[in-house]
Design an enzyme around this catalytic site. Sequence first.
Site, mmCIF file in Angstrom:
data_model
loop_
_atom_site.group_PDB
_atom_site.id
_atom_site.type_symbol
_atom_site.label_atom_id
_atom_site.label_comp_id
_atom_site.label_asym_id
_atom_site.label_seq_id
_atom_site.Cartn_x
_atom_site.Cartn_y
_atom_site.Cartn_z
ATOM 1 N N ASN A 94 43.637 43.348 56.694
ATOM 2 C CA ASN A 94 43.147 42.285 55.795
ATOM 3 C C ASN A 94 41.702 41.823 55.991
ATOM 4 O OD1 ASN A 94 45.570 41.750 54.286
ATOM 5 N ND2 ASN A 94 46.426 40.712 56.229
ATOM 6 N N GLU A 104 25.852 54.492 62.047
ATOM 7 C CA GLU A 104 27.077 55.179 61.461
ATOM 8 C C GLU A 104 26.830 55.558 59.930
ATOM 9 O OE1 GLU A 104 31.721 53.858 59.930
ATOM 10 O OE2 GLU A 104 30.501 52.428 61.150
ATOM 11 N N GLN A 163 34.389 72.362 38.507
ATOM 12 C CA GLN A 163 34.284 72.435 37.010
ATOM 13 C C GLN A 163 33.727 73.820 36.742
ATOM 14 O OE1 GLN A 163 35.483 70.243 35.160
ATOM 15 N NE2 GLN A 163 35.260 71.001 33.325
#
Length: 437
Positions: free
Chosen positions: A177, A292, A388
């Site tokens: 959470n 990071e 695509q």
Amino acid sequence: MSTLAASAIRRIATPLTVLRTLRFSSAAHPPWSDDAANGGTSLTKLFNPTEEHVALRQMVRSFTEREVEPQALEYNRSETFNLPLFRKFGSANGLGILGLTVPEQYGGAGFINATAVAIVHEELSYSDPALCLSYLAHSVLLCNNLAVNGSHDQVRKLLSTAPCLSQIGGMCMSEPNAGTDVLGMKSNAVYDSARDGFLLNGTKGTLTGKETGDLFLVYARTGEKRSDITQFIVEGGTDGFSVGQKISDKLGMRASPTAELVFENVFLLASTHVVGEVNGATLCMMRNLEIERVALAAMAIGIARRSLDEMVAYSSNRPAFGKPNLFAFGQIQKHIAESYAEYMAGKCYLYGVTNGLDLSTHGNGLDADGVKLYCAQMAKNVADRAIQVMGGYGYVGEYNVERLWRDAKLLEIGGGTNESHHKNMVRDLSKSGSKLE
């Protein structure tokens, strides 16, 4: 010159060409894929500012072509982690890069700069972003974090084993959470004065090299203020530390294990297991988030470069409507040209940031956020265009780009969501009080 760089220079006698899949002709080998081998251009100098960086890129690229590429599809399909290959990242006979930014005196490679971090993550992600993600968890979130923020004794004891892979680990910050709202974490550590240590309780989610892991840096709440966070060292096998459920059936990054880690009254001695100051880990967290995010942006560059390579190679060999290839068709031209321009823009932004980033500092969030925000979205878009262009083949796992598209999506979530980057960047720009240069 670091020992690793000197070794790389000795081992690499000739420039390397980028990995090409066997089904495509090497005649379509595009120039942007061999930045390490091309010399004399200002962009090459931007991407490889020193001889050491050139050697590092060539060494990792060669290893990736030889060892990483052949196994990527198999381990993605089975959602398993290639532990034997991962160990080669740290072994003396392999790459020796698990402690990339760790000083040599502690057993690391001694590349204490962000550009080296970007190079390694770009090159590994060209073939296997998931394996690279596990590498990031160990080398950046664990080793770099501890090297920058830990005490001399902690770094000497723990990083003498982590870079050579006696131990595998990562960092625990997010919770079920508390993701983007990281300071809303509920895991807590209560001080026990009688034993001069902390009792840690909570649940964390983590990426690591294997489901159990051997060594983790864990953030937990230790005070009443929202910013009262402390970073702890937790070793595998410690009483009260266990692994919860493994998270499977992920959209992407399937060869990088994800699991919950559970801490139940885990006792941690204050003198040896607290990293930095008590209640002072928010700064450590933000500093490591910057590198990071740079590493994740570099992963995006690797994904985009591979997608572009696949797109061009396929187009050069696919006849259609009486033409020998697809290059004569405006729709294909648009996909390829826009992908190349966006890829190069992202790559220049990335290395422009890394060449000026000091790993020991903080306050570089605007461009750490910015480069990840741009590159993550760009990589997903380039991979989408590759699918695509290749049509039905692009939708099939054998042709790589569908895996790259799935892997790219995580980069818009992990290490900070796009929305968090928007918030952070506008906050920093509003506070700057000066015009952009």
